[in-house]
Structures are given as structure tokens and as C-alpha cells.
Design a protein around this motif. Structure first.
Motif, PDB file in Angstrom:
ATOM      1  N   ILE A   1       0.831  -1.212   0.000  1.00 52.60           N
ATOM      2  CA  ILE A   1       0.000   0.000   0.000  1.00 52.60           C
ATOM      3  C   ILE A   1       0.859   1.253   0.000  1.00 52.60           C
ATOM      4  CG2 ILE A   1      -1.587   1.366   1.415  1.00 52.60           C
ATOM      5  CD1 ILE A   1      -2.971  -1.195   2.231  1.00 52.60           C
ATOM      6  N   VAL A   2       1.858   1.319   0.888  1.00 47.29           N
ATOM      7  CA  VAL A   2       2.642   2.546   1.000  1.00 47.29           C
ATOM      8  C   VAL A   2       3.515   2.748  -0.236  1.00 47.29           C
ATOM      9  CG1 VAL A   2       4.717   1.666   2.187  1.00 47.29           C
ATOM     10  CG2 VAL A   2       3.863   3.955   2.695  1.00 47.29           C
TER      11      VAL A   2
ATOM     12  N   TRP B   1     -14.589  11.370   7.176  1.00 47.91           N
ATOM     13  CA  TRP B   1     -14.940  10.289   6.245  1.00 47.91           C
ATOM     14  C   TRP B   1     -13.867   9.195   6.268  1.00 47.91           C
ATOM     15  CZ3 TRP B   1     -18.867   8.740   3.068  1.00 47.91           C
ATOM     16  CH2 TRP B   1     -18.560   7.757   2.127  1.00 47.91           C
ATOM     17  N   LEU B   2     -12.602   9.604   6.243  1.00 42.68           N
ATOM     18  CA  LEU B   2     -11.512   8.631   6.237  1.00 42.68           C
ATOM     19  C   LEU B   2     -11.528   7.774   7.496  1.00 42.68           C
ATOM     20  CD1 LEU B   2      -8.669  10.929   4.866  1.00 42.68           C
ATOM     21  CD2 LEU B   2      -9.549   8.883   3.742  1.00 42.68           C
TER      22      LEU B   2
ATOM     23  N   TYR C   1      -1.415  14.490   0.243  1.00 38.86           N
ATOM     24  CA  TYR C   1      -0.761  13.861   1.393  1.00 38.86           C
ATOM     25  C   TYR C   1      -1.681  13.489   2.550  1.00 38.86           C
ATOM     26  CZ  TYR C   1       4.201  14.252   0.101  1.00 38.86           C
ATOM     27  OH  TYR C   1       5.430  14.085  -0.479  1.00 38.86           O
ATOM     28  N   GLU C   2      -2.662  14.343   2.884  1.00 35.26           N
ATOM     29  CA  GLU C   2      -3.419  14.096   4.113  1.00 35.26           C
ATOM     30  C   GLU C   2      -4.089  12.724   4.149  1.00 35.26           C
ATOM     31  OE1 GLU C   2      -3.122  15.753   6.785  1.00 35.26           O
ATOM     32  OE2 GLU C   2      -1.895  17.306   5.877  1.00 35.26           O
ATOM     33  N   PRO C   3      -4.855  12.319   3.107  1.00 40.85           N
ATOM     34  CA  PRO C   3      -5.434  10.969   3.167  1.00 40.85           C
ATOM     35  C   PRO C   3      -4.384   9.871   3.128  1.00 40.85           C
ATOM     36  CG  PRO C   3      -5.874  12.006   1.038  1.00 40.85           C
ATOM     37  CD  PRO C   3      -5.327  13.062   1.934  1.00 40.85           C
ATOM     38  N   ALA C   4      -3.292  10.103   2.408  1.00 38.72           N
ATOM     39  CA  ALA C   4      -2.221   9.098   2.367  1.00 38.72           C
ATOM     40  C   ALA C   4      -1.574   8.938   3.734  1.00 38.72           C
ATOM     41  CB  ALA C   4      -1.185   9.492   1.316  1.00 38.72           C
ATOM     42  N   PHE C   5      -1.362  10.049   4.438  1.00 42.09           N
ATOM     43  CA  PHE C   5      -0.821   9.965   5.800  1.00 42.09           C
ATOM     44  C   PHE C   5      -1.754   9.176   6.714  1.00 42.09           C
ATOM     45  CE2 PHE C   5       1.644  14.218   5.309  1.00 42.09           C
ATOM     46  CZ  PHE C   5       2.693  13.542   4.717  1.00 42.09           C
ATOM     47  N   ALA C   6      -3.066   9.379   6.531  1.00 42.88           N
ATOM     48  CA  ALA C   6      -4.037   8.648   7.356  1.00 42.88           C
ATOM     49  C   ALA C   6      -3.936   7.144   7.111  1.00 42.88           C
ATOM     50  CB  ALA C   6      -5.454   9.134   7.056  1.00 42.88           C
ATOM     51  N   VAL C   7      -3.712   6.747   5.873  1.00 41.23           N
ATOM     52  CA  VAL C   7      -3.552   5.328   5.549  1.00 41.23           C
ATOM     53  C   VAL C   7      -2.320   4.765   6.261  1.00 41.23           C
ATOM     54  CG1 VAL C   7      -3.076   3.676   3.703  1.00 41.23           C
ATOM     55  CG2 VAL C   7      -4.739   5.513   3.339  1.00 41.23           C
TER      56      VAL C   7
ATOM     57  N   ARG D   1      -6.816  -0.867   1.012  1.00 37.88           N
ATOM     58  CA  ARG D   1      -7.721  -1.616   1.886  1.00 37.88           C
ATOM     59  C   ARG D   1      -8.009  -0.758   3.112  1.00 37.88           C
ATOM     60  NH1 ARG D   1      -7.774  -3.971  -2.111  1.00 37.88           N
ATOM     61  NH2 ARG D   1      -7.623  -6.196  -2.546  1.00 37.88           N
ATOM     62  N   GLY D   2      -9.059  -1.109   3.854  1.00 32.01           N
ATOM     63  CA  GLY D   2      -9.468  -0.291   4.981  1.00 32.01           C
ATOM     64  C   GLY D   2      -8.493  -0.316   6.138  1.00 32.01           C
ATOM     65  N   LYS D   3      -8.381  -1.459   6.817  1.00 26.22           N
ATOM     66  CA  LYS D   3      -7.541  -1.575   8.004  1.00 26.22           C
ATOM     67  C   LYS D   3      -6.833  -2.920   7.979  1.00 26.22           C
ATOM     68  CE  LYS D   3     -10.670   1.245  10.825  1.00 26.22           C
ATOM     69  NZ  LYS D   3     -11.535   1.291  12.017  1.00 26.22           N
ATOM     70  N   PRO D   4      -5.703  -3.031   8.689  1.00 26.65           N
ATOM     71  CA  PRO D   4      -5.029  -4.339   8.751  1.00 26.65           C
ATOM     72  C   PRO D   4      -5.941  -5.445   9.270  1.00 26.65           C
ATOM     73  CG  PRO D   4      -3.634  -2.610   9.666  1.00 26.65           C
ATOM     74  CD  PRO D   4      -4.974  -1.980   9.408  1.00 26.65           C
TER      75      PRO D   4
END
Length: 408
Positions: A11-12, A69-70, A118-124, A188-191
Motif C-alpha cells: 500500500i505505502v 470520512w476517512l 498527502y493528508e489521506p495518504a498519511f491517514a492510511v 484496503r481499509g484496516k489491517p
């Protein structure tokens, strides 16, 4: 039996690539296309930069609802739709004929920026990594940092054979092909959705292992009531003002000192070029030091850079200033993202980060205007750079005051 890599690394790595593409197309291409657009359309530069500034402002205004939302739904749908919107609006940009359409397009691109930069990517990254978060943020921001290196020369080369409208159509196609499928298929949402913990541990093993390491988290409401939130808001706001002021006024300040154009170009190149190596270094060092400590030290590094600019008025001082400030600015990008997660946890990371972005957007919008007023009033760049030095010192002090809140 060899263990497969943790899915978070896929993902990253993907996000590093899509951030490079997104930043390159909807942010860095603008400056390269500005002159040919102005030549054909005949609008003032203020109108062109006004649309771009509007997008930056709107991206900050919607950061809080985007963050909510994120936190509730994850980044997959938002970033995929954001990429679709961005590609459509770049096509609209290629066909723009009126000022009204210009501002509407950039208002829409502001929404797209909030959804894909960046902001949503940082949240991921905050969701998928804990102990290895700094390393993951380094991969992400090094990818994003390559945007200007890749896309500024690419757009310049395309302009050699195509007009600016045709270039934008190609960029829209690149953006669509290289980001929409990746956001839709890889995110994907979460691990926990894959039976994993952050950093790749097995959720099944954790259920039978006593005391698994789980980072405590704050809600948005509790975070806003905490003094650490406002110290961070102050620090982030001041460092943002310093960075954006420098971006607008650096060349003029160098010209005022009488340096040759080659020296000006070298200083700007060093300021940008030092950011990627500093992110790589901080990715290694940052795993061993508390993020609060790293952050205030980087603010002090920026303060030292401004001091050198002011008190070493020669070519060596100018070039050293560019290297130090660029290194500090580059390393602060992943460090700030990690710091928010360390102080407040990850449960509502995107909402808290969005609230901070909402506040720093005001600083980003005001910085160039206030700096221009100060220079116009005093007819010198020296007081401005002295003020920027003071702002970085205050930022370092503000972050130092929350040093006990970080988990390191």
C-alpha cells in the motif's frame, strides 16, 4: 517457509507512486504551464494564481469533513473518486475559455487535492503502521518529493512539441491510468480486515498473546480540548507560514542582495534537492528518536538556516542556508505526520489531522500577502527573514512543550 511481505508495504509503495503522479499533475505542472496559458488567454497573472490559491484554500477548508470520512470509511473509495474527479477536471482545464470556468475548475481541484494528496495518504500510513510508521512515511514522502523532479521536466519537454491544452490532455490521461486503478485495487481499509495488526503482526496470534502493544488514541473532541493540539496548531501554522513565504519571496530576496542569476538558480535547486535526502535520513534516525524531539530539532535547524541567511551575507552563507532550510523542511513533512499519530493515536487520526490542516490553511493563505505588506512597508527583506527566524524558534518551543505526550 518464507513469509510474504506485509500488505501495508504494498500500500505505502503504491501511494508513494500515486502521490508523485498526483502532485506532479495537479500541483507542479501549473507553474510550467503558467506562461503559455497567460500568453494565449491574456488574463493577468493574479487571475491564474488566484485560481490556484483558491484550490489550496478549499483543500484546507474541507480537510476536516474529509478526515471524518476517512476515519469512518477508509481511503479506498475517497482516493479513487478523488482521482476520477481530478482527471476529469484536468480535461476541463485543458478546455477552459472563461475566468468563471477557471475558478470553478480550480475550486473542484481543491476538493480533489483534499482527497488524493498527502493528508489521506498519511491517514492510511497511520492506520497500517505503528512501530515502523516513520519508515513508511519516508517511502511515501520520498515518492511525493520526486514529483517535481519527474513532472517539471516532463511537462517542459511536452511543451516543446505540443500546446499547453494538448499537454494537459496527456497529463489527464497519465493521472487517470496511473492512479485510479491503483487506488481502487490496492487500497484496503484496516489491517484487521486482512486478519493483521499494524506493522504486520497476526491478529489471531494477538488474541491469545497477553498484552499486545496497542497505541492509545484520542477522539477529535478530546484532542481539541488538549493543550498539545493547540501547541501543534501554533507550530504547524508558523512553519507553514515560513515555508510558503519563502516559496514566494526567496528569489526576490536573493535578487535584492545582488547575486547573479546562476547563484539564484543554484540556491533554489539546493533548497529543493536537499529535501529528499533529508527524508531518507530521517526515516532511519526517526525510528530511534521520539517524534517530538525530532520535530523541535528540525524547527531549530530551520531557525539556524535563517540566521545564516541574515548574518553570513555571502554566496557560501546563501547556499548553506538553502541546504539547511531545504533539509529541515523536507524532513518535517513525514515527521509532522508521525507526530500527530504519536501524540493523539490513530483511531481518529484523519479527523484530527484535518482539524489541524484547517487551521494551517489560514496561515498558508495569509503568509505571502502579509510578507509582501511587510517588505513593501520596510523596503527590505532583512526584517522579514528575521521574523521567519523568530517564527521557527517559536515553533520549536511550542513542540518542545508537548514532548511528554509522544510515545516515541
Amino acid at each position: 517457509m518464507r513469509r510474504s511481505p506485509f500488505y501495508g508495504w504494498w500500500i505505502v509503495s503504491m501511494l508513494g507512486f500515486t502521490e508523485m503522479t498526483s502532485w506532479g499533475v495537479i500541483y507542479y505542472a501549473f507553474s510550467v504551464l503558467l506562461t503559455p496559458m497567460q500568453r494565449e488567454l491574456g488574463w493577468s497573472q493574479a487571475h491564474f494564481t488566484g485560481g490556484f490559491s483558491l484550490a489550496l484554500f478549499i483543500s484546507g477548508i474541507v480537510a476536516l469533513p474529509v478526515g471524518r470520512w476517512l476515519d469512518q470509511h477508509g481511503a479506498r473509495g475517497l482516493m479513487t473518486l478523488g482521482s476520477c474527479l481530478a482527471a476529469i477536471l484536468v480535461v476541463a482545464w485543458a478546455n477552459v475559455q472563461s475566468l468563471l470556468a477557471w475558478y470553478l475548475i480550480w475550486a473542484g481541484l481543491g476538493l480533489a487535492m483534499a482527497a488524493i494528496l498527502y493528508e489521506p495518504a498519511f491517514a492510511v500510513v497511520a492506520t497500517w503502521f505503528q512501530q515502523k510508521r516513520q519508515h513508511a512515511l519516508t517511502i511515501l514522502t520520498v515518492g511525493g518529493g520526486l514529483a517535481s523532479v519527474v513532472y517539471v521536466p516532463l511537462v517542459t519537454r511536452l511543451l516543446g512539441t505540443l500546446n499547453w491544452r494538448e499537454v494537459l490532455l496527456w497529463l489527464a490521461a497519465i493521472l487517470a491510468v496511473l492512479t485510479i486503478p491503483l487506488h481502487g485495487l490496492v487500497l484496503r481499509g484496516k489491517p484487521a480486515d486482512l486478519g493483521l495488526l499494524p506493522d504486520g503482526g497476526s491478529l489471531a496470534v494477538a488474541t491469545v498473546t497477553p498484552n499486545p502493544t496497542i497505541q492509545p488514541s484520542m477522539s477529535l473532541g478530546n484532542a481539541i480540548r488538549a493543550s498539545s493540539f493547540w501547541w501543534l496548531a501554533l507550530a504547524f501554522g508558523l512553519t507553514t507560514m515560513a515555508t510558503f513565504t519563502l516559496g514566494v519571496h526567496l528569489i526576490s530576496a536573493i535578487q535584492a542582495q545582488g547575486y547573479a542569476p546562476e547563484i539564484q538558480a543554484l540556491a533554489v535547486a539546493l533548497l529543493g534537492g536537499s529535501q529528499i535526502p533529508s527524508r531518507i535520513v530521517i526515516g532511519s534516525v526517526g525510528r530511534r528518536w521520539p517524534q517530538v524531539q525530532l520535530a523541535w530539532m528540525l524547527c531549530l535547524l530551520q531557525s539556524a538556516a535563517f540566521a545564516i541567511f541574515l548574518f553570513v551575507p555571502n554566496v557560501t552563507g546563501l547556499l548553506l542556508f538553502a541546504c539547511l532550510f531545504g533539509a529541515g523542511s523536507g524532513a518535517l513533512t513525514p515527521t509532522r505526520a508521525a507526530l500527530v499519530a504519536d501524540v493523539f493515536g490513530t483511531a481518529q487520526y484523519a479527523s484530527i489531522s484535518g482539524a489541524l490542516a484547517l487551521l494551517t490553511t489560514t496561515a498558508r493563505a495569509l503568509a505571502p500577502v502579509l510578507a509582501s505588506l511587510l517588505v513593501g512597508l520596510l523596503h527590505s527583506y532583512q526584517p522579514l527573514f528575521g521574523l521567519l527566524l523568530l517564527m521557527c524558534l517559536i515553533s520549536a518551543a511550542a513542540i518542545y512543550l508537548i514532548r511528554g505526550a509522544s510515545n516515541g
